[in-house]
Design a protein around this motif. Structure first.
Motif, short mmCIF file in Angstrom:
data_model
loop_
_atom_site.label_atom_id
_atom_site.label_comp_id
_atom_site.label_asym_id
_atom_site.label_seq_id
_atom_site.Cartn_x
_atom_site.Cartn_y
_atom_site.Cartn_z
N ILE A 185 0.86 -1.18 0.00
CA ILE A 185 0.00 0.00 0.00
C ILE A 185 0.90 1.23 0.00
O ILE A 185 1.85 1.32 0.79
N ASN A 186 0.60 2.19 -0.87
CA ASN A 186 1.52 3.32 -1.02
C ASN A 186 1.58 4.16 0.25
O ASN A 186 0.57 4.37 0.93
N THR A 187 2.80 4.62 0.55
CA THR A 187 3.02 5.45 1.73
C THR A 187 3.20 6.93 1.38
O THR A 187 3.49 7.74 2.26
N ARG A 188 3.00 7.27 0.12
CA ARG A 188 3.12 8.67 -0.30
C ARG A 188 1.81 9.42 -0.16
O ARG A 188 1.81 10.63 0.09
N ILE A 189 0.69 8.72 -0.34
CA ILE A 189 -0.62 9.37 -0.28
C ILE A 189 -1.55 8.67 0.70
O ILE A 189 -2.10 9.29 1.60
N THR A 190 -1.71 7.36 0.54
CA THR A 190 -2.80 6.65 1.21
C THR A 190 -2.53 6.35 2.67
O THR A 190 -3.38 6.60 3.53
N MET A 218 -1.62 -7.25 -6.47
CA MET A 218 -1.12 -6.14 -7.27
C MET A 218 -2.21 -5.09 -7.45
O MET A 218 -3.12 -5.26 -8.26
N ASP A 219 -2.14 -4.03 -6.68
CA ASP A 219 -3.05 -2.90 -6.84
C ASP A 219 -2.33 -1.85 -7.67
O ASP A 219 -1.38 -1.22 -7.19
N LEU A 220 -2.76 -1.66 -8.91
CA LEU A 220 -2.05 -0.77 -9.82
C LEU A 220 -2.05 0.67 -9.36
O LEU A 220 -1.14 1.44 -9.68
N PHE A 221 -3.06 1.07 -8.57
CA PHE A 221 -3.09 2.40 -8.00
C PHE A 221 -1.87 2.61 -7.10
O PHE A 221 -1.12 3.58 -7.24
N HIS A 222 -1.65 1.69 -6.16
CA HIS A 222 -0.54 1.83 -5.24
C HIS A 222 0.81 1.68 -5.95
O HIS A 222 1.77 2.40 -5.66
N TRP A 223 0.88 0.75 -6.89
CA TRP A 223 2.15 0.50 -7.58
C TRP A 223 2.58 1.70 -8.41
O TRP A 223 3.77 2.03 -8.46
N GLN A 224 1.64 2.34 -9.06
CA GLN A 224 1.98 3.51 -9.86
C GLN A 224 2.51 4.64 -8.97
O GLN A 224 3.50 5.31 -9.30
N ILE A 225 1.87 4.85 -7.83
CA ILE A 225 2.27 5.95 -6.95
C ILE A 225 3.65 5.70 -6.35
O ILE A 225 4.48 6.61 -6.25
N MET A 226 3.95 4.46 -6.00
CA MET A 226 5.21 4.17 -5.32
C MET A 226 6.38 4.00 -6.28
O MET A 226 7.51 4.39 -5.98
N ASP A 227 6.13 3.38 -7.43
CA ASP A 227 7.28 2.94 -8.24
C ASP A 227 7.14 3.26 -9.72
O ASP A 227 8.15 3.31 -10.42
N GLY A 228 5.90 3.46 -10.21
CA GLY A 228 5.75 3.62 -11.65
C GLY A 228 6.20 2.36 -12.37
O GLY A 228 6.04 1.26 -11.86
N ASN A 229 6.78 2.52 -13.56
CA ASN A 229 7.33 1.39 -14.31
C ASN A 229 6.35 0.21 -14.35
O ASN A 229 6.72 -0.94 -14.15
N LEU A 230 5.07 0.50 -14.61
CA LEU A 230 4.07 -0.55 -14.50
C LEU A 230 4.28 -1.68 -15.49
O LEU A 230 4.07 -2.85 -15.15
#
Length: 310
Positions: A185-190, A218-230
C-alpha cells in the motif's frame, strides 16, 4: 488469450446503497460475476453467502481484521506485540470463509451452529470440487509502523514478526486450501505509516517465506504511486500475483476517469501476459456506481460479451 474477469469491491462500490447484501444485488445486476469485501465481519457470513448466491456472485477476496481502528491500526501482520491478535483475526477470516463466503455446501453435511469459538471449529472439512474452485483469497494485512517509531529503525523487527506470522498463516490456510495475499500500500498518499509499500519489498518477503499458497496482490493504484514502471513491474511480478486491483491515479476514480493510467493498455498487457485471476474494482465512484460502469461495458463489448441490460 482470455478476457479479464472483474470483481466488484463492495467496500468501495455502490456507496449509495446501505449494507453489503444490497450492494451484492446491485453488483450482480450490473453484470459482475464476483465481489470482494474488505472487512465483512459486521454481518453474518451465511447472510452474505445467501445474498451472493441470489445475485449470482462469488466472493473472491476478504481482508484479515484491521485491529483496533480507534488506536490507528490498519492490519496486524507485521506489528510487534500483536502476534496473538493477528492469528486470532486470521482464524476469524478463515471461519467466515468456511461458514458462508466459500459457498456453504459441505459434502459431509456437518452443520456449524453459529460462528462459535475459533479454537473449536472443525478442521479439514471436505468441499466439493465446484466450491474448491471459488478462488476465495485472504489479504493478510501487514499493518503500520508504530506511532513515533523510525521506519528504518524498526524495519528489521517488523519483518521478523511478519515472516513468523506469514509462516503460521500459510499453515492455517493450507489446511483449508486457501491462498493468502500480501498487498503493498503506497506510503506517499494513502497510508504513510504502512509497513509494506512496494512490490519489491513484498516479493522479497514472499521469497523468504517460500510458501506456494502465499501470493502477491497487485493494486495498480498503489504500484503507480510508489514505483511507476508498470509495464516492467507487471511483467516481472505477475508470476507470483494472485489478485489485481485497479483505480485511476491520482484521484482513485473509475479507470476511464482523468488521470495518469491508460487502462486499455494495462488490461491488454494483463491479457497478453496470461493473467487469469480476478481484477478487483477498488475505486471511489465519482457519481452513481452503475452509471459509471461505461468503461467496463466498453471492455465487455470489445471482447464480445453482452453486459447487463443488453
Amino acid at each position: 488469450m482470455a478476457p479479464l474477469r472483474f470483481s466488484a469491491n463492495l467496500s468501495w462500490l455502490f456507496p449509495e446503497l446501505s449494507g453489503f447484501p444490497a450492494r451484492l444485488r446491485a453488483a450482480g445486476s450490473s453484470g459482475f460475476e464476483a465481489a470482494e469485501i474488505g472487512w465483512p465481519y459486521a454481518e453474518p457470513p451465511e447472510a452474505l453467502a445467501r445474498a451472493a448466491r441470489e445475485a449470482g456472485l462469488r466472493v473472491v477476496l476478504i481482508n484479515t481484521p484491521p485491529g483496533d481502528r480507534e488506536k490507528g491500526e490498519n492490519g496486524l501482520g507485521a506489528v510487534p506485540g500483536r502476534q496473538a491478535a493477528f492469528r486470532e483475526g486470521l482464524e476469524q477470516a478463515v471461519l467466515d470463509v468456511e461458514l458462508g463466503l466459500r459457498g456453504g455446501c459441505l459434502l459431509d453435511q456437518r452443520s456449524i451452529a453459529g460462528r462459535g469459538a475459533v479454537a473449536t471449529r472443525p478442521r479439514g472439512l471436505v468441499y466439493s470440487a465446484a466450491i474448491m474452485r471459488l478462488e476465495v483469497k485472504i489479504h493478510l494485512m501487514a499493518g503500520r509502523v508504530p506511532k513515533g517509531a523510525d521506519r528504518a529503525a524498526v524495519r528489521g523487527e517488523m519483518e521478523i514478526v511478519f515472516l513468523e506470522n506469514l509462516r503460521h498463516a500459510a499453515e492455517v490456510l493450507a489446511q483449508e486450501n486457501l491462498v493468502g495475499l500480501l498487498e503493498p500500500i503506497n506510503t506517499r498518499i494513502t497510508d504513510p505509516r504502512y509497513f509494506l509499500d512496494t512490490p519489491q519489498q513484498a516479493a522479497a518477503i514472499l521469497q523468504k517465506v517460500g510458501r506456494p499458497n502465499l501470493q502477491l496482490q497487485m493494486d495498480l493504484f498503489h504500484w503507480q504511486i510508489m514505483d511507476g514502471n508498470l509495464t516492467g513491474n507487471v511483467r516481472e511480478f505477475l508470476p507470483i500475483v494472485g489478485h489485481v486491483q485497479v483505480a485511476q491515479v491520482p484521484g482513485r476514480g473509475e479507470p476511464d476517469s482523468p488521470g495518469e493510467l491508460s487502462f486499455s493498455y494495462l488490461f491488454q498487457l494483463l491479457e497478453d501476459e496470461g493473467y487469469t485471476g480476478f481484477v478487483g474494482c477498488e475505486y471511489q465512484p465519482r457519481g452513481d456506481t452503475a452509471e459509471g460502469l461505461s468503461w467496463l461495458h466498453s471492455y465487455w463489448e470489445m471482447r464480445g460479451r453482452p453486459h447487463a441490460g443488453q
